[in-house]
Design a protein around this motif. Sequence first.
Motif, PDB file in Angstrom:
ATOM      1  N   MET A   1       0.791  -1.226  -0.030  1.00  0.00           N
ATOM      2  CA  MET A   1      -0.142  -0.163   0.089  1.00  0.00           C
ATOM      3  C   MET A   1       0.964   1.261   0.076  1.00  0.00           C
ATOM      4  O   MET A   1       1.987   1.403   0.795  1.00  0.00           O
ATOM      5  N   PRO A   2       0.697   2.393  -1.060  1.00  0.00           N
ATOM      6  CA  PRO A   2       1.581   3.260  -0.879  1.00  0.00           C
ATOM      7  C   PRO A   2       1.332   4.217   0.065  1.00  0.00           C
ATOM      8  O   PRO A   2       0.189   4.296   0.690  1.00  0.00           O
ATOM      9  N   ALA A   3       2.224   5.132   0.610  1.00  0.00           N
ATOM     10  CA  ALA A   3       2.187   5.888   1.552  1.00  0.00           C
ATOM     11  C   ALA A   3       1.349   7.052   1.159  1.00  0.00           C
ATOM     12  O   ALA A   3       1.367   7.591  -0.005  1.00  0.00           O
ATOM     13  N   GLU A   4       0.604   7.759   2.098  1.00  0.00           N
ATOM     14  CA  GLU A   4      -0.303   8.695   1.802  1.00  0.00           C
ATOM     15  C   GLU A   4       0.324  10.191   1.551  1.00  0.00           C
ATOM     16  O   GLU A   4       0.069  10.899   0.629  1.00  0.00           O
ATOM     17  N   ASN A   5       1.723  10.360   2.233  1.00  0.00           N
ATOM     18  CA  ASN A   5       2.382  11.379   1.866  1.00  0.00           C
ATOM     19  C   ASN A   5       3.834  10.898   1.913  1.00  0.00           C
ATOM     20  O   ASN A   5       4.459  10.736   2.887  1.00  0.00           O
ATOM     21  N   PRO A   6       4.317  10.785   0.810  1.00  0.00           N
ATOM     22  CA  PRO A   6       5.867  10.138   0.359  1.00  0.00           C
ATOM     23  C   PRO A   6       6.831  11.105   1.162  1.00  0.00           C
ATOM     24  O   PRO A   6       7.827  10.505   1.548  1.00  0.00           O
ATOM     25  N   GLN A   7       6.506  12.429   1.396  1.00  0.00           N
ATOM     26  CA  GLN A   7       7.515  13.170   1.993  1.00  0.00           C
ATOM     27  C   GLN A   7       7.577  12.822   3.602  1.00  0.00           C
ATOM     28  O   GLN A   7       8.750  13.425   4.096  1.00  0.00           O
ATOM     29  N   GLU A   8       6.882  12.470   4.030  1.00  0.00           N
ATOM     30  CA  GLU A   8       6.782  12.015   5.235  1.00  0.00           C
ATOM     31  C   GLU A   8       7.768  11.068   5.784  1.00  0.00           C
ATOM     32  O   GLU A   8       8.304  11.193   6.947  1.00  0.00           O
ATOM     33  N   PHE A   9       8.548  10.322   4.690  1.00  0.00           N
ATOM     34  CA  PHE A   9       9.484   9.294   5.334  1.00  0.00           C
ATOM     35  C   PHE A   9      10.879   9.917   4.733  1.00  0.00           C
ATOM     36  O   PHE A   9      11.835   9.141   4.992  1.00  0.00           O
ATOM     37  N   GLU A  10      11.109  11.125   4.289  1.00  0.00           N
ATOM     38  CA  GLU A  10      12.315  11.576   3.630  1.00  0.00           C
ATOM     39  C   GLU A  10      12.795  12.299   4.793  1.00  0.00           C
ATOM     40  O   GLU A  10      12.110  12.808   5.675  1.00  0.00           O
ATOM     41  N   VAL A  11      13.917  12.198   5.004  1.00  0.00           N
ATOM     42  CA  VAL A  11      14.795  12.785   5.990  1.00  0.00           C
ATOM     43  C   VAL A  11      15.906  13.763   5.547  1.00  0.00           C
ATOM     44  O   VAL A  11      16.724  13.105   4.776  1.00  0.00           O
ATOM     45  N   THR A  12      15.959  14.901   5.969  1.00  0.00           N
ATOM     46  CA  THR A  12      16.899  16.059   5.573  1.00  0.00           C
ATOM     47  C   THR A  12      17.973  16.208   6.453  1.00  0.00           C
ATOM     48  O   THR A  12      17.368  16.324   7.855  1.00  0.00           O
ATOM     49  N   LYS A  13      18.911  16.388   6.457  1.00  0.00           N
ATOM     50  CA  LYS A  13      20.004  16.852   7.245  1.00  0.00           C
ATOM     51  C   LYS A  13      19.792  18.383   7.935  1.00  0.00           C
ATOM     52  O   LYS A  13      19.699  19.161   6.864  1.00  0.00           O
ATOM     53  N   ALA A  14      19.882  18.622   9.158  1.00  0.00           N
ATOM     54  CA  ALA A  14      20.060  19.940   9.541  1.00  0.00           C
ATOM     55  C   ALA A  14      20.688  20.220  10.714  1.00  0.00           C
ATOM     56  O   ALA A  14      20.994  19.322  11.491  1.00  0.00           O
ATOM     57  N   VAL A  15      21.322  21.631  10.601  1.00  0.00           N
ATOM     58  CA  VAL A  15      22.157  22.014  11.800  1.00  0.00           C
ATOM     59  C   VAL A  15      21.348  22.624  12.997  1.00  0.00           C
ATOM     60  O   VAL A  15      20.691  23.532  12.483  1.00  0.00           O
ATOM     61  N   ALA A  16      21.380  22.197  14.274  1.00  0.00           N
ATOM     62  CA  ALA A  16      20.849  22.833  15.350  1.00  0.00           C
ATOM     63  C   ALA A  16      21.220  24.081  15.547  1.00  0.00           C
ATOM     64  O   ALA A  16      22.571  24.374  15.617  1.00  0.00           O
ATOM     65  N   ASP A  17      20.414  24.961  16.069  1.00  0.00           N
ATOM     66  CA  ASP A  17      20.752  26.168  16.472  1.00  0.00           C
ATOM     67  C   ASP A  17      19.852  26.804  17.459  1.00  0.00           C
ATOM     68  O   ASP A  17      18.887  26.294  17.746  1.00  0.00           O
ATOM     69  N   VAL A  18      19.967  27.995  18.119  1.00  0.00           N
ATOM     70  CA  VAL A  18      19.159  28.480  19.240  1.00  0.00           C
ATOM     71  C   VAL A  18      18.937  29.885  18.756  1.00  0.00           C
ATOM     72  O   VAL A  18      19.727  30.743  18.498  1.00  0.00           O
ATOM     73  N   ILE A  19      17.684  30.339  18.762  1.00  0.00           N
ATOM     74  CA  ILE A  19      17.295  31.758  18.767  1.00  0.00           C
ATOM     75  C   ILE A  19      16.713  32.160  19.933  1.00  0.00           C
ATOM     76  O   ILE A  19      15.700  31.803  20.450  1.00  0.00           O
ATOM     77  N   PRO A  20      17.213  33.395  20.424  1.00  0.00           N
ATOM     78  CA  PRO A  20      16.610  33.806  22.051  1.00  0.00           C
ATOM     79  C   PRO A  20      15.750  34.823  21.497  1.00  0.00           C
ATOM     80  O   PRO A  20      15.790  35.763  20.520  1.00  0.00           O
ATOM     81  N   LEU A  21      14.423  34.528  22.090  1.00  0.00           N
ATOM     82  CA  LEU A  21      13.318  35.328  21.450  1.00  0.00           C
ATOM     83  C   LEU A  21      12.499  35.375  22.761  1.00  0.00           C
ATOM     84  O   LEU A  21      11.817  34.661  23.218  1.00  0.00           O
ATOM     85  N   GLY A  22      12.368  36.827  23.253  1.00  0.00           N
ATOM     86  CA  GLY A  22      11.670  37.197  24.376  1.00  0.00           C
ATOM     87  C   GLY A  22      12.184  36.275  25.627  1.00  0.00           C
ATOM     88  O   GLY A  22      13.314  36.612  25.801  1.00  0.00           O
ATOM     89  N   GLU A  23      11.195  35.664  26.421  1.00  0.00           N
ATOM     90  CA  GLU A  23      11.694  35.184  27.466  1.00  0.00           C
ATOM     91  C   GLU A  23      12.092  33.554  27.076  1.00  0.00           C
ATOM     92  O   GLU A  23      12.570  32.947  28.078  1.00  0.00           O
ATOM     93  N   SER A  24      12.103  33.353  25.826  1.00  0.00           N
ATOM     94  CA  SER A  24      12.360  31.955  25.393  1.00  0.00           C
ATOM     95  C   SER A  24      13.671  31.859  24.618  1.00  0.00           C
ATOM     96  O   SER A  24      14.054  32.786  24.255  1.00  0.00           O
ATOM     97  N   LYS A  25      14.213  30.473  24.561  1.00  0.00           N
ATOM     98  CA  LYS A  25      15.089  30.302  23.730  1.00  0.00           C
ATOM     99  C   LYS A  25      14.730  29.088  22.856  1.00  0.00           C
ATOM    100  O   LYS A  25      14.395  28.175  23.268  1.00  0.00           O
ATOM    101  N   LEU A  26      14.408  29.687  21.562  1.00  0.00           N
ATOM    102  CA  LEU A  26      13.761  28.639  20.612  1.00  0.00           C
ATOM    103  C   LEU A  26      14.956  27.609  19.957  1.00  0.00           C
ATOM    104  O   LEU A  26      15.972  28.234  19.398  1.00  0.00           O
ATOM    105  N   ASP A  27      14.859  26.573  20.181  1.00  0.00           N
ATOM    106  CA  ASP A  27      15.621  25.339  19.626  1.00  0.00           C
ATOM    107  C   ASP A  27      15.234  25.309  18.143  1.00  0.00           C
ATOM    108  O   ASP A  27      14.111  25.132  17.726  1.00  0.00           O
TER     109      ASP A  27
END
Length: 124
Positions: A1-27
């Motif tokens: 049975m084909p997947a409903e969303n083929p992109q759901e299973f694709e994985v892309t490499k990404a670099v983690a970073d932090v953005i300070p925003l208000g009282e939060s630090k967003l990963d």
Amino acid sequence: MPAENPQEFEVTKAVADVIPLGESKLDVYMLPSGEYRLGVEATGIALGYTDRWFYNRTKRKSKWLEGLKRNGFTGAQKSLQIVRQDNSGSSIGRTISIKDFVKLVFHEAILIRNRNAIILLASF
């Protein structure tokens, strides 16, 4: 049975970073294209909820979700292989676009009057 969303299973490499925003630090995660995305767990935490909040709120239809979608929220998730800048290893994470995150923060600030969302919105 084909997947409903083929992109759901694709994985892309990404670099983690932090953005300070208000009282939060967003990963955030930067893709090779320069696009930034936010982990779905971080969305709930940034808004003062649990790390499962986003998943629980978007897995089924609701008036809350329909209101977001009317304002352009897609909720489209992408899996990323997250590479840490300190070379402490990598992991797989589900992410949403920054555009969707901003729409979510706006919705939470204006309609729900979520204090954390109001602070984030003011810091944008």
